[in-house]
Motif scaffolding. Structure first.
Motif, PDB file in Angstrom:
ATOM      1  N   LEU A 216       0.808  -1.210   0.000  1.00 49.15           N
ATOM      2  CA  LEU A 216       0.000   0.000   0.000  1.00 49.15           C
ATOM      3  C   LEU A 216       0.845   1.266   0.000  1.00 49.15           C
ATOM      4  CD1 LEU A 216      -2.758  -1.055   2.552  1.00 49.15           C
ATOM      5  CD2 LEU A 216      -3.034  -0.756   0.088  1.00 49.15           C
ATOM      6  N   ALA A 217       2.002   1.198   0.655  1.00 52.05           N
ATOM      7  CA  ALA A 217       2.815   2.401   0.815  1.00 52.05           C
ATOM      8  C   ALA A 217       3.858   2.570  -0.281  1.00 52.05           C
ATOM      9  CB  ALA A 217       3.518   2.372   2.178  1.00 52.05           C
ATOM     10  N   ALA A 218       4.077   1.529  -1.069  1.00 54.17           N
ATOM     11  CA  ALA A 218       5.179   1.575  -2.033  1.00 54.17           C
ATOM     12  C   ALA A 218       4.953   2.649  -3.105  1.00 54.17           C
ATOM     13  CB  ALA A 218       5.342   0.218  -2.699  1.00 54.17           C
ATOM     14  N   PRO A 219       5.856   3.619  -3.207  1.00 60.99           N
ATOM     15  CA  PRO A 219       5.737   4.613  -4.277  1.00 60.99           C
ATOM     16  C   PRO A 219       6.213   4.024  -5.602  1.00 60.99           C
ATOM     17  CG  PRO A 219       7.722   5.015  -3.009  1.00 60.99           C
ATOM     18  CD  PRO A 219       7.009   3.861  -2.335  1.00 60.99           C
ATOM     19  N   ARG A 220       5.856   4.666  -6.698  1.00 57.70           N
ATOM     20  CA  ARG A 220       6.333   4.221  -8.006  1.00 57.70           C
ATOM     21  C   ARG A 220       7.725   4.815  -8.223  1.00 57.70           C
ATOM     22  NH1 ARG A 220       2.257   1.851 -10.812  1.00 57.70           N
ATOM     23  NH2 ARG A 220       0.132   2.246 -10.087  1.00 57.70           N
TER      24      ARG A 220
ATOM     25  N   ARG B 294      22.809  11.483   1.187  1.00 59.13           N
ATOM     26  CA  ARG B 294      21.503  11.955   0.727  1.00 59.13           C
ATOM     27  C   ARG B 294      20.902  10.927  -0.224  1.00 59.13           C
ATOM     28  NH1 ARG B 294      23.396  18.191  -0.540  1.00 59.13           N
ATOM     29  NH2 ARG B 294      23.690  18.815   1.659  1.00 59.13           N
ATOM     30  N   PRO B 295      20.356   9.853   0.329  1.00 57.37           N
ATOM     31  CA  PRO B 295      19.836   8.788  -0.536  1.00 57.37           C
ATOM     32  C   PRO B 295      18.605   9.247  -1.299  1.00 57.37           C
ATOM     33  CG  PRO B 295      19.208   8.401   1.743  1.00 57.37           C
ATOM     34  CD  PRO B 295      20.152   9.566   1.752  1.00 57.37           C
ATOM     35  N   ASP B 296      18.485   8.784  -2.556  1.00 59.46           N
ATOM     36  CA  ASP B 296      17.261   9.063  -3.297  1.00 59.46           C
ATOM     37  C   ASP B 296      16.180   8.110  -2.798  1.00 59.46           C
ATOM     38  OD1 ASP B 296      17.741   6.580  -4.515  1.00 59.46           O
ATOM     39  OD2 ASP B 296      18.805   7.500  -6.180  1.00 59.46           O
ATOM     40  N   LYS B 297      14.980   8.261  -3.316  1.00 59.84           N
ATOM     41  CA  LYS B 297      13.852   7.479  -2.813  1.00 59.84           C
ATOM     42  C   LYS B 297      14.021   5.983  -3.063  1.00 59.84           C
ATOM     43  CE  LYS B 297      10.397  11.167  -3.080  1.00 59.84           C
ATOM     44  NZ  LYS B 297       9.103  11.611  -3.661  1.00 59.84           N
ATOM     45  N   ALA B 298      14.623   5.630  -4.185  1.00 60.01           N
ATOM     46  CA  ALA B 298      14.802   4.212  -4.493  1.00 60.01           C
ATOM     47  C   ALA B 298      15.786   3.572  -3.519  1.00 60.01           C
ATOM     48  CB  ALA B 298      15.282   4.042  -5.933  1.00 60.01           C
ATOM     49  N   ALA B 299      16.896   4.259  -3.226  1.00 63.66           N
ATOM     50  CA  ALA B 299      17.889   3.734  -2.283  1.00 63.66           C
ATOM     51  C   ALA B 299      17.295   3.637  -0.882  1.00 63.66           C
ATOM     52  CB  ALA B 299      19.131   4.610  -2.279  1.00 63.66           C
ATOM     53  N   ALA B 300      16.542   4.659  -0.473  1.00 65.97           N
ATOM     54  CA  ALA B 300      15.913   4.638   0.845  1.00 65.97           C
ATOM     55  C   ALA B 300      14.903   3.496   0.944  1.00 65.97           C
ATOM     56  CB  ALA B 300      15.239   5.984   1.121  1.00 65.97           C
TER      57      ALA B 300
END
Length: 286
Positions: free
Chosen positions: A83-87, A262-268
């Motif tokens: 449910l929380a996973a962003p694209r 400063r991780p991007d969203k994919a790394a985080a």
């Protein structure tokens, strides 16, 4: 009703064997974890742990609840992540030590790929110091490795004993040079083992080196030497040699997740998936 927060504390105490380490895993205070267990015992109307001044052990009712608690947490985590996973898209460069790569890493990567099919993964396996250096220089985005002794950087995932391991047939002779099989360079276990030996009165000799866990473990299995290993990496054909037999004690190993500044969203998102797997109902095994 069984609250997930209480079940998560219950599983952590069972896995860690105590309240202090469970609190570290969950990033909570020990008193908070203790209160959560008391609340769960009130809800279930069953004692779940036998407590002494030295240890914490599951009761029979606790043993029965543990399997159900793990399954409920797995379902809750899977639903929450879906449910929380962003694209997301892009490429994430992951570095892991072999102790983790040889365990449940494929399952973790499979889960991440299912949640984020637009993200490509590049995985590098190495020793902790090398991987952390690559992270510092911007060559990796996330690292799952052993924490260097005496440091506190990274997000602690779990702690486990480091032990001396040798072949079942190995004959330990303490009045001659102790044969060692060690990682080739800058390994946390190598440095810890040599520091412990240097503080002892034993003589030793490095007779075998390898860049991998498989290599040093093979040397031990062949009876060529003893080697320091995470307790979970001791396989059939090896036995643990303890301080009772004259060897120095070794410190615990700490496994931690590191992220670039400063991780991007994919790394985080990848770091969060690894953390959830390792701290959740089924910690990676070797």
């Amino acid at each position: 009703m069984l609250e997930f927060e209480l079940l998560r504390a219950f599983v952590a105490v069972a896995d860690c064997g105590g309240f202090h380490r469970a609190a570290e895993r969950l990033n909570l205070t020990q008193s908070t974890v203790s209160q959560q267990i008391k609340r769960l015992e009130l809800v279930t109307e069953r004692p779940l742990f036998r407590r002494t001044t030295r240890s914490v052990a599951l009761t029979d009712d606790g043993e029965m609840l543990l399997g159900d608690a793990r399954r409920l947490l797995q379902l809750e985590e899977a639903a929450r992540l879906r449910l929380a996973a962003p694209r997301l898209s892009g490429t994430v460069r992951l570095g892991v030590v072999e102790e983790i790569a040889g365990g449940s890493l494929p399952r973790a990567l499979g889960r991440f790929a299912a949640l984020h099919p637009g993200v490509k993964l590049e995985v590098q396996i190495g020793v902790s110091a090398e991987l952390i250096e690559h992270l510092n220089k911007g060559r990796l985005d996330v690292v799952f490795a052993k924490r260097p002794l005496g440091t506190s950087r990274g997000r602690l995932v779990w702690r486990e004993p480091m032990v001396w391991a040798a072949a079942d047939t190995f004959d330990l002779v303490l009045d001659s040079a102790l044969p060692l099989a060690l990682y080739r360079e800058r390994s946390v276990s190598r440095e810890a083992a040599l520091a412990a030996l240097n503080d002892s009165e034993l003589t030793w000799e490095i007779v075998y080196t390898s860049p991998s866990l498989t290599g040093v473990r093979a040397a031990a299995l062949a009876g060529l030497a003893i080697t320091p290993l995470p307790a979970s990496a001791v396989v059939a054909g090896l036995r643990i040699i303890g301080w009772e037999e004259g060897l120095p004690r070794l410190p615990d190993l700490e496994f931690a997740i590191y992220e670039k500044a400063r991780p991007d969203k994919a790394a985080a998102a990848l770091a969060a998936t690894l953390l959830a797997l390792a701290q959740g109902p089924s910690r990676p095994t070797i």
